[in-house]
Design an enzyme around this catalytic site. Structure first.
Site: not given
Ligand SMILES: [Zn+2]
Length: 892
Positions: A142, A286-290, A320-321
């Site tokens: 992203e 922080g993180a990624m919502e794949n 959140h993710e």
């Protein structure tokens, strides 16, 4: 316009118009992506083979272009015909002609090329573990870095099913969005994993993970309303060398808790099959919502002591993710203008889940104090923007992952839930998923379901909150006679910096009244108030005794800064430590900090309040944040001549707290970390030395990896790293090699106050290359720059001369992620600031901006923001100078 106008150069930007044109003229049927990572372990191999088969139909055009940031292109085949790369490829674009027309005649495009392993965290990142030499890979895309790995139409609204195939060393764990359908082993020690096709998704949420990862597995199941059984295989992975610290079951349990919560709330079954949680090194975010494969920063694998606050933050990120599996993955914004449609929602609903479904009952307190702080800062920058943004191209999109899109948006949604009611909000979400599953939306699609669910016209609300910028400021106007209030009014002020219009947003909020009772601040009453326009009368105060503290946004339902009346401010500075309600307390601390940043409260007063009252803050996340703010106040918001004294006073206070802190408590470790950071400024040297020497200075305080490296950095920055200590530092790094030690050591070495050290560090950070010529990773650049910046302006000033002429080159040659780290990291702001009318650095920024009117907007944005932070610091410093004079005058 001509959407196929060819431009020479790297061609990595993509405009909104180009993307809209492709969305109108193309329909993508499927992607097949094959990656060969067989040789990933050989670090001399820079690239890997990437083959994409793209099936798409065209309508109204015979031409288009595909995106691929490649090392080389071997062949391009369109509908069975070879296309000559030398004419078709311009930078990262591959231009295609003679497309077949219509749904019934799809085009088949095969692009076979080499993609590059990344060290910037963008694309397919490759990491060699310093602990054991093992190689790990993961992807991060992203907003637009899938094209660094495979050829595609890089925009969120051309969704398609993806089928990934990955060849890699046989013993590796290889994962993607979908489960593997089969694995084929080869005689050369490699294996090919064939993944099942995904449901239709956007390119930016596709993902691949490959390496000798440690894997913990579990499973989630629930009975759906139709009686069927939904089973979701779960796993949690991290590097093998840190697996001993990995509390995988905690992650898996939180994942199950979240899946329960979101199924109840959204009433839409999780559609993505499995749910993997991968914790990866040198991660940029922080993180990624794949979908099916969420990637997280490895900072969430706690190799050092983690406080309750850190655990809460991690849980918040997990939620959140997970919210994104619906908001973002299932229903996706059409273009980056509406990035808020997923980020604000995930931020708001993630916090809601953390508060309602997990053990973390302080989620909204942390939100009020920390998360909203991010929003208020961003919303006061000259580069602020409406929540619904105007994102004309990908460079702008990359910068839109900011405090407005996340934290302001989430704050405004919290206010929306108060405004229309939680049930209407939930019902609107449910309808939204059903109506737009597997497709794309914009603001109006959400407003339509919201109006339906709430029965209210949302236009004026949306215009006020989503389409304007700037922070509303709530104040109290009060008249009194003989200690009794005769009239009171809650006011709203503030200006939209983009239009100059006054802010007159609608708010639903609570006004809290507090009195000092036996030396303690007690809430005596709370009143729900609807505020519109510039103010509303507070009839309930008329005829009452004047409260000691009036808190206009008690309960933190709305998004606004608070301008306390004089009496309330005096009460807070004197007695904030006695306010027992944790949310009100956290809100008051946040409001005081805003006043410091706004040059409305002297940093000296804030620091005095921290020394007097911070110890009573029981939420460690708020407490740790306060100590960070105090550190910032000393370094930036105090004039140079006051810093040493204030730093010493704070260090003395923290040592006093440590002497009485509960052994082994979260507060104890937070204090020790804050003290170590403060010690970079030549205080508490005895503490640094005794802790590094292994003395048990405070009962049960463990000097773990994080704390130890903070102590080494303090010792280095203060010029106390003699030959023997330097050898001890190197021995420490060699004996305990890890990601933390690698960055910690780089920062410490660059922090030494030595001209040659500074020259080398500056050279490395600005070029992105070490003295050996090797490219530095994202984290190495940041650690080196941060170490460089520790030092007096006499030591650093000479180097900054090279900063300004290098900016365009940095922007032009590094990825936007790396360039941002370099330009922000080396901005000449750490030098001792003076309060001169025209500060030399401000003059330099202004000159550069003036001389480079056509520099990329994204680059100009970074400089404008850094300039603003500097100007803000100078204003706060001047307030302290004026304040000190005022006090002297009063004393006479
Ligand atoms: Zn997000």
């Amino acid at each position: 316009m001509d959407h196929l106008k060819r431009i020479s150069g790297p061609n990595e930007n993509l405009s909104r118009d180009e993307a809209a044109w492709r969305a109108q003229t193309l329909h993508v049927h499927s992607y097949e992506v094959t990656l060969d990572l067989s040789e990933a372990r050989d670090s001399s191999v820079t690239g890997y083979r990437s083959t994409t088969t793209l099936v798409f139909s065209a309508k109204g055009t015979t031409e288009t272009f595909v995106d691929f940031i490649h090392e080389s292109i071997g062949s391009i085949t369109l509908n069975g015909e070879a296309v000559d790369p030398t004419t078709a490829v311009t930078g990262s674009r591959i231009y295609l002609e003679n497309l077949l027309q219509g749904e019934a005649s799809p085009n088949t495009l095969v692009i076979d090329g080499m993609a590059q392993y990344s060290r910037s965290g963008e694309g397919l990142h490759r990491y060699i573990d310093p602990a054991d030499g093992l190689t790990y890979c993961y992807t991060q895309f992203e907003p637009a870095d899938a094209r660094r790995v495979y050829a595609n139409f890089e925009q969120p609204d051309l969704k398609a099913p993806f089928t990934f195939t990955v060849r890699a060393p046989r013993e590796w764990h290889v994962a993607s969005n979908q489960s593997a359908s089969r694995v084929e082993e080869h005689g050369d020690g490699t294996a090919t994993t064939y993944f099942a096709p995904t449901l239709p998704i956007s390119t930016y949420i596709t993902a691949v993970l490959a390496g000798p990862y440690y894997v913990a597995t579990d499973s989630y199941s629930r009975t759906l309303p139709d009686g069927s059984e939904l089973v979701i295989p779960l796993n949690a992975t991290c590097r093998t060398s840190i697996a001993e610290h990995f509390d995988a079951q905690n992650i898996l349990d939180l994942t199950k808790t979240g899946l329960d919560f979101f199924h109840e709330l959204f009433d839409y079954p999780y559609p993505w099959g499995k749910y993997d949680s991968a914790f990866v090194p040198e991660y940029n975010l922080g993180a990624m919502e794949n979908p099916g494969l969420v990637t997280f920063t490895e900072g969430y694998v706690f190799t050092s002591r983690a406080t309750e606050g850190q655990h809460e933050t991690r849980a918040n990120t997990i939620m959140h993710e997970m919210a994104h599996m619906w908001f973002g993955d299932l229903v996706t914004m059409s273009w980056w203008d509406d990035l808020w449609l997923k980020e604000s929602f995930a931020d708001y609903i993630g916090t809601l889940a953390n508060d309602e479904a997990t053990e973390f009952t302080t989620a909204w307190i942390t939100f009020a104090n920390r998360r909203k702080g991010w929003a208020y800062v961003a919303d006061q920058l000259p580069t602020t923007h409406p929540i619904v943004a105007d994102i004309t191209d990908l460079e702008a999109a990359k910068q839109n992952f900011d405090g407005i899109t996340y934290a302001k948006g989430a704050s405004v949604l919290k206010q929306l839930a108060a405004y229309v009611g939680a049930d209407a909000f939930r019902d609107a979400s449910r309808k939204y998923f059903r109506a737009h599953e597997f497709s794309n939306t914009s603001l109006n699609d959400f407003l339509a379901v919201l109006e339906d669910a709430s029965g209210r016209n949302m236009d004026s609300w949306a215009d006020a909150w989503l389409k304007t910028a700037g922070v509303p400021v709530l104040g109290i106007e009060l008249t009194e006679a003989g200690g009794m209030v005769t009239a009171a009014r809650l006011t709203q002020s503030g200006i939209d910096p983009l239009t100059g219009n006054p802010i007159t947003h609608p708010h639903v909020l609570n006004v809290g009244l507090f009195d000092l009772v036996d030396g303690e601040l007690i809430r005596t009453a709370g009143h729900a108030v609807e505020l519109t326009g510039t103010g509303v009368d507070l009839g309930f105060l008329a005829g009452a005794q004047r409260p000691d503290l009036i808190l206009p946004n008690d309960g933190d339902a709305t998004y606004a800064m608070v301008a306390f009346d004089d009496r309330s401010l005096e009460t807070l500075l004197g007695h904030l430590g006695t306010l027992a309600d944790p949310l009100a307390r956290a809100s008051c601390w946040a409001a005081l900090w805003n006043m410091v940043r706004h040059a409305k409260l002297a940093a000296t007063d804030f620091l005095a309040a921290v020394r007097a009252h911070a110890e009573s803050v029981t939420e460690v996340s708020v407490f740790a944040f306060l100590l960070e703010q105090a550190h910032t106040a000393i370094g930036q918001y105090l004039p140079p001549e006051l810093r040493a004294g204030e730093r010493q006073a704070l260090a003395d206070a923290i040592v006093g707290w440590l002497d009485r802190a509960a052994p082994g408590s979260d507060a104890q470790i937070a204090m020790a970390r804050a003290l170590a950071k403060l010690a970079r400024g030549n205080v508490a040297a005895d503490v640094v030395d005794s802790l590094l020497a292994g003395e048990q200075r405070w009962d049960s305080l463990v000097v773990d990896e994080d704390l130890r490296w903070a102590l080494w950095q303090a010792k280095a920055a203060t010029g106390r790293l003699d030959e023997a200590s330097l050898a001890a530092l190197e021995a420490d790094a060699a004996a305990h090699p890890s990601a933390v030690a690698t960055s910690g050591r780089l920062l410490a070495l660059a922090a030494r106050p030595d001209a040659a050290v500074k020259a080398e560090a500056f050279g490395a950070a600005i070029s992105g290359h070490g003295v050996d010529g090797a490219a530095l990773s994202n984290e190495a650049i940041s650690a080196t720059a941060a170490g460089f910046q520790l030092g007096s302006h006499e030591l650093l000033d000479a180097h900054y001369a090279a900063y300004w002429p290098s900016l365009e080159d940095i922007w032009g040659t590094l990825t936007i992620g790396l360039a941002t780290r370099v330009i922000r990291g080396l901005f000449p702001a750490s030098q001792d600031l003076g309060t001169a009318e025209v500060h030399p650095v401000v003059a330099e920024v202004d000159a550069w901006l003036e001389e480079h009117p056509d520099a990329p907007r994204a680059l100009r944005r970074i400089l404008l923001e850094e300039r603003d932070a500097l100007v803000r610091s100078l204003a706060a410093q001047r307030l302290c100078v004026g304040h000190a004079l005022h006090e002297l005058g009063a004393a006479r």
